[in-house]
Design an enzyme around this catalytic site. Structure first.
Site, mmCIF file in Angstrom:
data_model
loop_
_atom_site.group_PDB
_atom_site.id
_atom_site.type_symbol
_atom_site.label_atom_id
_atom_site.label_comp_id
_atom_site.label_asym_id
_atom_site.label_seq_id
_atom_site.Cartn_x
_atom_site.Cartn_y
_atom_site.Cartn_z
ATOM 1 N N LYS A 180 -15.636 -67.529 -11.580
ATOM 2 C CA LYS A 180 -16.807 -68.337 -11.916
ATOM 3 C C LYS A 180 -18.061 -67.632 -11.438
ATOM 4 O O LYS A 180 -18.223 -67.334 -10.250
ATOM 5 C CB LYS A 180 -16.719 -69.722 -11.283
ATOM 6 C CG LYS A 180 -17.925 -70.605 -11.605
ATOM 7 C CD LYS A 180 -17.867 -71.927 -10.880
ATOM 8 C CE LYS A 180 -19.125 -72.743 -11.118
ATOM 9 N NZ LYS A 180 -20.342 -72.094 -10.540
ATOM 10 N N GLU A 256 -16.468 -65.256 2.525
ATOM 11 C CA GLU A 256 -17.476 -64.305 3.017
ATOM 12 C C GLU A 256 -18.794 -65.052 2.951
ATOM 13 O O GLU A 256 -19.328 -65.295 1.872
ATOM 14 C CB GLU A 256 -17.471 -63.028 2.160
ATOM 15 C CG GLU A 256 -18.179 -61.870 2.833
ATOM 16 C CD GLU A 256 -19.663 -61.868 2.563
ATOM 17 O OE1 GLU A 256 -20.409 -62.300 3.472
ATOM 18 O OE2 GLU A 256 -20.077 -61.455 1.479
ATOM 19 N N CYS A 290 -26.252 -60.674 2.624
ATOM 20 C CA CYS A 290 -25.744 -61.403 3.784
ATOM 21 C C CYS A 290 -25.572 -60.507 5.001
ATOM 22 O O CYS A 290 -25.621 -60.984 6.138
ATOM 23 C CB CYS A 290 -24.435 -62.089 3.439
ATOM 24 S SG CYS A 290 -23.234 -60.989 2.666
ATOM 25 N N GLU A 386 -30.222 -68.081 8.334
ATOM 26 C CA GLU A 386 -30.309 -67.048 7.308
ATOM 27 C C GLU A 386 -31.486 -67.338 6.384
ATOM 28 O O GLU A 386 -31.611 -68.432 5.841
ATOM 29 C CB GLU A 386 -29.008 -67.001 6.514
ATOM 30 C CG GLU A 386 -28.905 -65.808 5.588
ATOM 31 C CD GLU A 386 -27.519 -65.691 4.977
ATOM 32 O OE1 GLU A 386 -26.989 -64.567 4.931
ATOM 33 O OE2 GLU A 386 -26.965 -66.716 4.557
#
Length: 488
Positions: A180, A256, A290, A386
């Site tokens: 997806k 992850e 990331c 983040e």
């Protein structure tokens, strides 16, 4: 492959549309790029059913030669359509052209051949020898086999790299896949599905590719009883929900997730080199990575000098049109993401951080200036959360132990870096940081052969390398009676 506006989903070997579509935009201009099929839960059910059938009723999982041949064919197709994929990636992802010659496209294409090579030589059985037990001699061995149907869910930042890092080892292992794409970059992922359908011999149902803006589609894939493995890259908050949902059926989950990685500059480092490295690293793909080092830890007595050098480095970052080969930093993915980044910068300044440079939007499109914040509190939001934008937070430390404490003061543990003239000292420090990857004096750990993943809330499991392949394998232990002891 078809034009961007007419992309289709791939389900059971057929390219199919949906009753409705959703738009995707060029982040460099804000203009409409095209429409993608807005896949439904019915589409997802069909894709899972196709993957289940292909796994359970065909010889895909047991025919190593077929899988090698299909992986080689996929690599050829990617190579032959490389330039079409490049232009689409630049337009939809906002990736600078020069980045597509590295981790956005060219390097990921090599992932497929890496796993084809590994598959040709991988030992799926291990002999454990014989033992004497219960009056008999027993031979034991272990065989590894495909884990089953995989649901692979992508984020928007590196759609080619992450798709291939998930599907190549899964296919090599003998799994079947439902992939997806991210709702922000659906066309790039759908192009991969069309390429598989039209230019490879991968059998129907082995890989299925969906696009959808509907959260329930992703939820179905992560909870479906016919899905054996979930591999997800994205936000930690979503990863937590996936892990909780997967617990009901005890699925294998690879996650992850986020990162808030620290680059430590020791007092004996080359400040000019380290400052330039820090500046260009945080601006790579506009900070939308990331593993990027978004915290810069510097000796307190050298704080101001290093901040000046980083600011000078940021001034050299060429921000602009991603189609231009000279551009080093393109836009953020959306207005929503830019609003998030800008809000975090403004709150950081209000909380006491010094805005050295940047902190402004650039129009048109979704650009944001390379931004440098100094004298940042290590416990503040900007140092703990983040950002996913070109924002670097500089944090002073008192000594090496203090630097290690600050670096480890994070719920994340994905990556990190250190700069020092003493390489052995740098390696010793690196071993004290609780992260899954680490760069020493600019070393590049990233590659198809290197396991990638994190500690703590940065994720579970490893992607890429041999470890990434074995994430998609189950181990089965065997024993047989060789001969009773009285006959030996």
């Amino acid at each position: 492959m078809s034009a961007p506006a007419g992309r289709s989903q791939l389900i059971d070997g057929k390219l199919v549309t949906a009753d409705t579509t959703f738009p995707t935009h060029n982040p460099a201009t804000g203009e409409l790029l095209g429409h993608a099929p807005d896949g439904t839960t019915a589409n997802a059910e069909a894709a899972v059913a196709a993957a289940r059938r292909a796994f359970d009723t065909t010889d895909w999982s047991t025919d190593r030669d077929l899988r090698v041949r299909c992986l080689r064919g996929l690599h050829r197709a990617l190579d032959e359509h490389r330039e079409e994929l490049r232009e689409l990636t630049i337009a939809e992802v906002g990736a600078p052209r020069q980045l597509t010659h590295g981790p956005q496209l060219d390097e990921p294409i090599g992932i497929v051949n890496f796993y084809a090579d590994l598959l040709e030589t991988y030992e799926f059985a291990e002999d454990l020898g014989e033992i004497e037990s219960r009056g008999q001699r027993h031979q034991r061995w272990v065989e590894k086999e495909a884990a089953g149907v995989v649901a692979a869910i992508l984020p928007y930042n590196y759609p080619n790299q992450l798709a291939l890092a998930k599907i190549a080892p899964a296919l090599a292992a003998g799994c079947t896949v439902v992939l997806k794409g991210a709702p922000q970059t659906p066309l790039t992922t759908l192009a991969l599905g069309e390429l598989i359908a039209e230019h490879t011999d991968i059998p129907p149902g082995v890989i299925n590719v969906l696009s959808s803006s509907r959260p329930e589609v992703g939820e179905l894939l992560t909870t479906h009883p016919d899905v054996d493995v979930v591999t997800f890259t994205g936000a930690t908050t979503t990863g937590r929900r996936i892990m909780a949902a997967a617990a009901d059926s005890v699925k294998r989950v690879f996650l992850e997730l986020g990162g808030k990685s620290a680059m430590i500059v020791l007092e004996d480092a080359d400040f000019v080199k380290a400052g330039m490295f820090a500046a260009f690293t945080i601006c790579s793909h506009s900070g939308q990575g990331c593993a990027l080092t978004s915290r810069l830890l510097v000796p307190r007595e050298h704080h101001d000098r290093i901040v000046q050098l980083v600011a000078a480095g940021m001034a050299r970052v060429n921000v602009g049109d991603p189609t231009d080969a000279k551009t080093t930093m393109g836009p953020l993915i959306s207005e929503q993401q830019r609003d998030k980044v800008d809000g975090m910068v403004r709150r950081a300044v209000a909380a006491g951080a010094t805005l050295v440079r940047g902190g402004n939007r650039i129009e048109p499109g979704y650009f944001y200036e390379p931004t440098l914040l100094a004298n940042v509190d290590p416990d503040s939001e900007i140092a703990q959360e983040e950002v996913f934008g070109p924002v670097l937070a500089v944090i002073p430390f008192d000594d090496e132990d203090d630097a290690v404490r600050i670096a480890n003061n994070s719920r994340y543990g994905l990556s990190g870096a250190v700069h020092s003239a003493d390489e052995e000292r740098a390696i010793r420090l690196a071993r004290r940081i609780r992260t899954g990857t680490f760069s020493i004096n600019g070393g590049n750990y990233f590659g198809a052969d290197v396991p990638f993943g994190g500690y703590k809330q940065s994720g579970v499991g490893r992607e890429s390398g041999r470890s990434g392949f074995e994430e998609f394998l189950e181990e089965k232990s065997f024993a047989r009676v060789v001969v009773p002891l009285e006959q030996a």
